[in-house]
Scaffold this motif. Structure first.
Motif, PDB file in Angstrom:
ATOM      1  N   ALA A 104      62.612  26.648  71.187  1.00 13.06           N
ATOM      2  CA  ALA A 104      62.455  26.840  72.598  1.00 13.06           C
ATOM      3  C   ALA A 104      61.969  25.308  73.117  1.00 13.06           C
ATOM      4  O   ALA A 104      62.073  24.694  73.635  1.00 13.06           O
ATOM      5  CB  ALA A 104      61.369  27.305  72.600  1.00 13.06           C
ATOM      6  N   ASP A 105      60.841  24.799  72.076  1.00 11.04           N
ATOM      7  CA  ASP A 105      60.711  23.475  72.425  1.00 11.04           C
ATOM      8  C   ASP A 105      61.586  22.446  71.563  1.00 11.04           C
ATOM      9  O   ASP A 105      61.729  21.008  72.151  1.00 11.04           O
ATOM     10  CB  ASP A 105      59.568  22.952  71.059  1.00 11.04           C
ATOM     11  CG  ASP A 105      58.535  23.566  71.297  1.00 11.04           C
ATOM     12  OD1 ASP A 105      57.548  23.975  72.370  1.00 11.04           O
ATOM     13  OD2 ASP A 105      57.085  23.713  70.251  1.00 11.04           O
ATOM     14  N   ALA A 106      62.691  22.784  71.256  1.00 10.81           N
ATOM     15  CA  ALA A 106      63.520  21.671  70.268  1.00 10.81           C
ATOM     16  C   ALA A 106      64.918  21.986  71.282  1.00 10.81           C
ATOM     17  O   ALA A 106      65.363  21.588  72.222  1.00 10.81           O
ATOM     18  CB  ALA A 106      63.992  22.337  68.778  1.00 10.81           C
TER      19      ALA A 106
ATOM     20  N   VAL B 108      57.261  32.885  76.325  1.00  9.14           N
ATOM     21  CA  VAL B 108      58.323  31.954  76.851  1.00  9.14           C
ATOM     22  C   VAL B 108      59.503  32.667  77.214  1.00  9.14           C
ATOM     23  O   VAL B 108      59.499  34.234  76.907  1.00  9.14           O
ATOM     24  CB  VAL B 108      59.237  31.397  75.340  1.00  9.14           C
ATOM     25  CG1 VAL B 108      60.092  31.851  74.588  1.00  9.14           C
ATOM     26  CG2 VAL B 108      60.350  30.013  75.825  1.00  9.14           C
TER      27      VAL B 108
ATOM     28  N   TYR C 179      51.620  34.075  72.636  1.00  8.23           N
ATOM     29  CA  TYR C 179      52.616  33.057  72.776  1.00  8.23           C
ATOM     30  C   TYR C 179      53.923  33.638  73.528  1.00  8.23           C
ATOM     31  O   TYR C 179      54.377  35.185  73.119  1.00  8.23           O
ATOM     32  CB  TYR C 179      53.166  32.366  71.641  1.00  8.23           C
ATOM     33  CG  TYR C 179      54.836  31.765  71.782  1.00  8.23           C
ATOM     34  CD1 TYR C 179      54.654  30.151  71.774  1.00  8.23           C
ATOM     35  CD2 TYR C 179      55.614  32.301  72.179  1.00  8.23           C
ATOM     36  CE1 TYR C 179      54.944  29.882  72.503  1.00  8.23           C
ATOM     37  CE2 TYR C 179      57.221  31.606  72.447  1.00  8.23           C
ATOM     38  CZ  TYR C 179      56.773  29.897  72.155  1.00  8.23           C
ATOM     39  OH  TYR C 179      57.826  29.160  72.533  1.00  8.23           O
TER      40      TYR C 179
ATOM     41  N   GLU D 200      59.710  29.760  69.197  1.00  8.36           N
ATOM     42  CA  GLU D 200      58.614  28.552  69.553  1.00  8.36           C
ATOM     43  C   GLU D 200      59.597  26.790  69.016  1.00  8.36           C
ATOM     44  O   GLU D 200      59.364  26.124  69.923  1.00  8.36           O
ATOM     45  CB  GLU D 200      57.587  28.796  68.858  1.00  8.36           C
ATOM     46  CG  GLU D 200      56.238  27.598  69.530  1.00  8.36           C
ATOM     47  CD  GLU D 200      55.026  27.959  69.262  1.00  8.36           C
ATOM     48  OE1 GLU D 200      54.675  26.654  69.146  1.00  8.36           O
ATOM     49  OE2 GLU D 200      54.487  28.277  68.571  1.00  8.36           O
ATOM     50  N   ARG D 201      59.936  27.413  68.047  1.00  8.55           N
ATOM     51  CA  ARG D 201      60.183  25.997  67.918  1.00  8.55           C
ATOM     52  C   ARG D 201      61.737  25.766  68.266  1.00  8.55           C
ATOM     53  O   ARG D 201      62.448  24.324  68.437  1.00  8.55           O
ATOM     54  CB  ARG D 201      60.545  26.132  66.029  1.00  8.55           C
ATOM     55  CG  ARG D 201      59.710  25.737  65.292  1.00  8.55           C
ATOM     56  CD  ARG D 201      60.155  26.003  63.540  1.00  8.55           C
ATOM     57  NE  ARG D 201      60.500  24.585  63.004  1.00  8.55           N
ATOM     58  CZ  ARG D 201      60.450  24.771  61.758  1.00  8.55           C
ATOM     59  NH1 ARG D 201      60.336  25.028  61.206  1.00  8.55           N
ATOM     60  NH2 ARG D 201      61.075  23.445  61.500  1.00  8.55           N
TER      61      ARG D 201
ATOM     62  N   GLY E 244      64.537  27.168  75.542  1.00  8.72           N
ATOM     63  CA  GLY E 244      64.554  25.647  75.347  1.00  8.72           C
ATOM     64  C   GLY E 244      65.680  24.692  76.515  1.00  8.72           C
ATOM     65  O   GLY E 244      66.732  25.734  76.584  1.00  8.72           O
TER      66      GLY E 244
END
Length: 209
Positions: free
Chosen positions: A88-90, A25, A23, A85-86, A47
């Motif tokens: 970055a998504d939100a 980012v 992963y 990851e969470r 994000g």
């Protein structure tokens, strides 16, 4: 937050992150002037929150053994990976706080591990060393959020003390979002202690031995 506790952004730099599972980012790493404890905490902005949404925030305490060496005695490394990851998504920010061993330091944490090998849980071991069960103070974290313009957040945590301290420091926690349960054969006692002793929102039925 009182004006005398205000902090300011010191510098910003983009850093491409890559984890062992592939992963990746890009994060904006942010440093600060004026943090109350003088430590070199860093924020990773990830994000982009949609207009009108509340940013997702995690306050992650440094864990050299878990974050860097992949120790299975705690869930810190998997929580860090999940949080990046969470968020970055939100859209939001991860505050990486230099609070090794719940604030007691690396050497003391390893001493506590030795006591845990003799049967004490993580909190009992700290107490046996004459140290606080949890020495963390989140004033600097609240300062960092204030400097970033975040006065209301969703907090990614299982720990009710984190949201309680932030609320007392003037940061509105709209809701507490639990992390996943990252159980291994080596950290079950540790996770049970957190759930039973300090009310972490960890589903004990997921911790069957």
């Amino acid at each position: 937050m009182p004006a005398q506790l205000a902090a300011a952004v010191r510098a910003r730099v983009l850093i491409p992150l890559r984890f062992g599972d592939g992963y990746s980012v890009t994060a904006e790493a942010i440093t600060f002037h004026g943090l109350a404890d003088g430590a070199e905490h860093v924020a990773l902005r990830l994000g982009d929150p949609a207009p009108g949404t509340v940013p997702l925030v995690r306050m992650h305490s440094e864990c050299l053994t878990g974050d860097i060496f992949g120790s299975a005695r705690c869930d810190c490394g998997p929580q860090l990976r999940e949080a990046v990851e969470r968020i970055a998504d939100a859209g939001g920010v991860l505050l990486y706080l230099r609070q090794e061993g719940r604030g007691i330091g690396l050497y003391n944490k390893l001493d506590a591990y030795a006591l845990q090998d003799q049967g004490l849980d993580t909190y009992q071991a700290n107490s046996a060393l004459g140290l606080p069960e949890d020495a963390r103070d989140y004033t600097a974290a609240a300062q960092m959020l204030g400097a970033l313009g975040f006065d209301g957040i969703d907090l990614l945590t299982n720990n009710p003390d984190k949201s309680g301290q932030l609320e007392n420091l003037g940061i509105t926690v709209r809701r507490r979002v639990p992390t996943a349960v990252h159980a291994t054969g080596d950290n079950l006692r540790y996770l049970r202690a957190k759930a039973e002793h300090t009310g972490h929102t960890i589903a004990l039925d997921a911790l069957a031995s």
